[in-house]
Design a protein around this motif. Structure first.
Motif, PDB file in Angstrom:
ATOM      1  N   MET A   1      -7.463   1.608  -6.200  1.00  0.00           N
ATOM      2  CA  MET A   1      -7.329   1.780  -7.641  1.00  0.00           C
ATOM      3  C   MET A   1      -6.133   2.676  -7.904  1.00  0.00           C
ATOM      4  O   MET A   1      -6.019   3.773  -7.349  1.00  0.00           O
ATOM      5  CB  MET A   1      -8.599   2.408  -8.206  1.00  0.00           C
ATOM      6  N   THR A   2      -5.193   2.199  -8.732  1.00  0.00           N
ATOM      7  CA  THR A   2      -4.009   2.977  -9.061  1.00  0.00           C
ATOM      8  C   THR A   2      -3.542   2.532 -10.452  1.00  0.00           C
ATOM      9  O   THR A   2      -4.338   2.006 -11.228  1.00  0.00           O
ATOM     10  CB  THR A   2      -2.916   2.784  -7.989  1.00  0.00           C
ATOM     11  N   THR A   3      -2.292   2.781 -10.752  1.00  0.00           N
ATOM     12  CA  THR A   3      -1.689   2.272 -11.985  1.00  0.00           C
ATOM     13  C   THR A   3      -0.398   1.556 -11.627  1.00  0.00           C
ATOM     14  O   THR A   3       0.171   1.775 -10.552  1.00  0.00           O
ATOM     15  CB  THR A   3      -1.375   3.408 -12.974  1.00  0.00           C
ATOM     16  N   VAL A   4       0.051   0.690 -12.502  1.00  0.00           N
ATOM     17  CA  VAL A   4       1.300  -0.021 -12.256  1.00  0.00           C
ATOM     18  C   VAL A   4       2.450   0.965 -12.106  1.00  0.00           C
ATOM     19  O   VAL A   4       3.299   0.834 -11.217  1.00  0.00           O
ATOM     20  CB  VAL A   4       1.596  -1.017 -13.397  1.00  0.00           C
ATOM     21  N   GLU A   5       2.458   2.006 -12.962  1.00  0.00           N
ATOM     22  CA  GLU A   5       3.561   2.965 -12.904  1.00  0.00           C
ATOM     23  C   GLU A   5       3.555   3.769 -11.613  1.00  0.00           C
ATOM     24  O   GLU A   5       4.625   4.037 -11.022  1.00  0.00           O
ATOM     25  CB  GLU A   5       3.543   3.888 -14.130  1.00  0.00           C
ATOM     26  N   ASP A   6       2.358   4.141 -11.117  1.00  0.00           N
ATOM     27  CA  ASP A   6       2.288   4.863  -9.850  1.00  0.00           C
ATOM     28  C   ASP A   6       2.665   3.963  -8.678  1.00  0.00           C
ATOM     29  O   ASP A   6       3.332   4.390  -7.738  1.00  0.00           O
ATOM     30  CB  ASP A   6       0.888   5.434  -9.632  1.00  0.00           C
ATOM     31  N   HIS A   8       4.721   1.491  -8.801  1.00  0.00           N
ATOM     32  CA  HIS A   8       6.175   1.347  -8.883  1.00  0.00           C
ATOM     33  C   HIS A   8       6.867   2.572  -8.300  1.00  0.00           C
ATOM     34  O   HIS A   8       7.797   2.468  -7.493  1.00  0.00           O
ATOM     35  CB  HIS A   8       6.584   1.148 -10.347  1.00  0.00           C
ATOM     36  N   ALA A   9       6.398   3.750  -8.672  1.00  0.00           N
ATOM     37  CA  ALA A   9       7.023   4.987  -8.189  1.00  0.00           C
ATOM     38  C   ALA A   9       6.819   5.173  -6.688  1.00  0.00           C
ATOM     39  O   ALA A   9       7.733   5.594  -5.969  1.00  0.00           O
ATOM     40  CB  ALA A   9       6.453   6.187  -8.946  1.00  0.00           C
ATOM     41  N   ASP A  10       5.640   4.837  -6.192  1.00  0.00           N
ATOM     42  CA  ASP A  10       5.322   5.056  -4.778  1.00  0.00           C
ATOM     43  C   ASP A  10       6.069   4.105  -3.856  1.00  0.00           C
ATOM     44  O   ASP A  10       6.322   4.435  -2.688  1.00  0.00           O
ATOM     45  CB  ASP A  10       3.819   4.903  -4.535  1.00  0.00           C
ATOM     46  N   HIS A  11       6.413   2.922  -4.356  1.00  0.00           N
ATOM     47  CA  HIS A  11       7.013   1.912  -3.481  1.00  0.00           C
ATOM     48  C   HIS A  11       8.501   1.710  -3.742  1.00  0.00           C
ATOM     49  O   HIS A  11       9.096   0.795  -3.172  1.00  0.00           O
ATOM     50  CB  HIS A  11       6.262   0.585  -3.623  1.00  0.00           C
ATOM     51  N   ASP A  12       9.106   2.534  -4.587  1.00  0.00           N
ATOM     52  CA  ASP A  12      10.548   2.469  -4.818  1.00  0.00           C
ATOM     53  C   ASP A  12      10.950   1.047  -5.198  1.00  0.00           C
ATOM     54  O   ASP A  12      10.521   0.550  -6.237  1.00  0.00           O
ATOM     55  CB  ASP A  12      11.294   2.979  -3.588  1.00  0.00           C
ATOM     56  N   ASP A  13      11.763   0.347  -4.352  1.00  0.00           N
ATOM     57  CA  ASP A  13      12.222  -0.991  -4.729  1.00  0.00           C
ATOM     58  C   ASP A  13      11.441  -2.109  -4.037  1.00  0.00           C
ATOM     59  O   ASP A  13      11.742  -3.276  -4.199  1.00  0.00           O
ATOM     60  CB  ASP A  13      13.715  -1.159  -4.428  1.00  0.00           C
ATOM     61  N   HIS A  65       7.875  -9.097  -9.773  1.00  0.00           N
ATOM     62  CA  HIS A  65       9.122  -8.765 -10.445  1.00  0.00           C
ATOM     63  C   HIS A  65       9.102  -7.254 -10.700  1.00  0.00           C
ATOM     64  O   HIS A  65       8.031  -6.651 -10.788  1.00  0.00           O
ATOM     65  CB  HIS A  65       9.253  -9.509 -11.773  1.00  0.00           C
ATOM     66  N   ASP A  66      10.261  -6.654 -10.814  1.00  0.00           N
ATOM     67  CA  ASP A  66      10.323  -5.215 -11.064  1.00  0.00           C
ATOM     68  C   ASP A  66       9.522  -4.894 -12.329  1.00  0.00           C
ATOM     69  O   ASP A  66       9.843  -5.384 -13.410  1.00  0.00           O
ATOM     70  CB  ASP A  66      11.786  -4.792 -11.238  1.00  0.00           C
ATOM     71  N   PRO A  67       8.464  -4.089 -12.213  1.00  0.00           N
ATOM     72  CA  PRO A  67       7.635  -3.801 -13.393  1.00  0.00           C
ATOM     73  C   PRO A  67       8.312  -2.896 -14.399  1.00  0.00           C
ATOM     74  O   PRO A  67       7.846  -2.784 -15.541  1.00  0.00           O
ATOM     75  CB  PRO A  67       6.390  -3.133 -12.800  1.00  0.00           C
ATOM     76  N   GLY A  68       9.409  -2.218 -14.010  1.00  0.00           N
ATOM     77  CA  GLY A  68      10.145  -1.387 -14.957  1.00  0.00           C
ATOM     78  C   GLY A  68       9.265  -0.344 -15.617  1.00  0.00           C
ATOM     79  O   GLY A  68       8.625   0.458 -14.955  1.00  0.00           O
TER      80      GLY A  68
END
Length: 271
Positions: A1-6, A8-13, A65-68
């Motif tokens: 369980m996480t968030t899309v923003e976390d 994105h931040a945790d996995h860089d690109d 796709h990049d969630p931005g």
């Protein structure tokens, strides 16, 4: 369980630059609360707007796709996480052809978001209460969320209202699409006539049973050529085609591409 923003931040690109397809082994369930999420499910790009849910089932080939700036709860769970009675209730909603993007009933939407946030809070609260209680709460919240999400108009209009014969046909097709390729094969397996099975498929999808069989074989071929990088010969053998040439004709008829051209296109990400 996480968030899309976390995530994105945790996995860089990774995994969106460059985008790499992968076959899901978990259920991926995402509620978009801000922004817009684009996500490929079985080679179709889905756009998920705020208030909508993305549900990727095990077996789907997905591509990020990049969630931005997209935000929202992100839930991953294994099929075995559900109690047997709940799993049976949700069985029609967890098949490979159930809708990937869900728009909840307006009365349910606030409740679903609140439950997803409670599930996120409980996940992050490891150690707050005994482990057995922590695990039971997470499972209960997840099951409640899924059962309420099953009331979404996208799901209550299809596939839950399919004819029983068609439901059984889909189950049989999932198990036997590698070795059974004709409508009469499935009619005999289900104990019904070809006409009954054809009518059930037509009523549920608007197409014939033959087309449903071909679409399932084509979907598996695209998954194996695109994600798993199998050769055309290997896919032809796996899906029961008489030879590679026969498979090539089948694939080109349905896609307009040879298997080699399709594999090359999938191996080269769009700029």
């Amino acid at each position: 369980m996480t968030t899309v923003e976390d995530f994105h931040a945790d996995h860089d690109d990774w995994p969106w630059n460059p985008p790499r397809p992968g076959r899901a082994t978990f259920h991926y369930l995402i509620l978009v609360t801000e922004g817009e999420l684009r996500h490929d499910v079985d080679h179709v790009t889905r756009t998920v707007a705020p208030g909508q849910w993305l549900w990727v089932r095990p077996g789907h080939v997905q591509c990020w796709h990049d969630p931005g700036s997209t935000r929202g709860p992100f839930i991953l769970f294994e099929p075995g996480a559900l109690r047997p009675d709940t799993a049976r209730e949700l069985a029609p909603l967890t098949t490979h052809d159930a809708p990937a993007v869900l728009t909840p009933h307006p009365d349910d939407a606030p409740w679903l978001e609140q439950t997803a946030l409670q599930l996120l809070d409980e996940h992050r609260a490891l150690g707050r209460r005994p482990l057995t209680a922590h695990h039971a709460l997470r499972c209960s919240l997840l099951e409640a969320l899924l059962l309420r999400l099953a009331n979404s108009p996208d799901l209550t209009t299809a596939p839950s209202q399919r004819r029983p014969v068609y439901e059984r046909f889909l189950d049989a097709l999932e198990l036997h699409h590698r070795e059974l390729h004709h409508v009469d094969d499935y009619a005999r397996l289900l104990g019904c006539s070809v006409r009954t099975l054809s009518r059930a498929a037509q009523a549920a999808t608007g197409t014939g049973a033959r087309q449903v069989i071909d679409e399932r074989r084509l979907l598996e071929a695209r998954r194996l050529l695109g994600h798993a990088r199998w050769t055309a010969r290997a896919v032809a053998d796996h899906l029961g085609f008489t030879d590679t040439a026969n498979f090539g004709r089948f694939f080109r008829h349905h896609t307009g591409l040879t298997p080699a051209a399709y594999a090359a296109r999938q191996a080269t990400p769009d700029p």
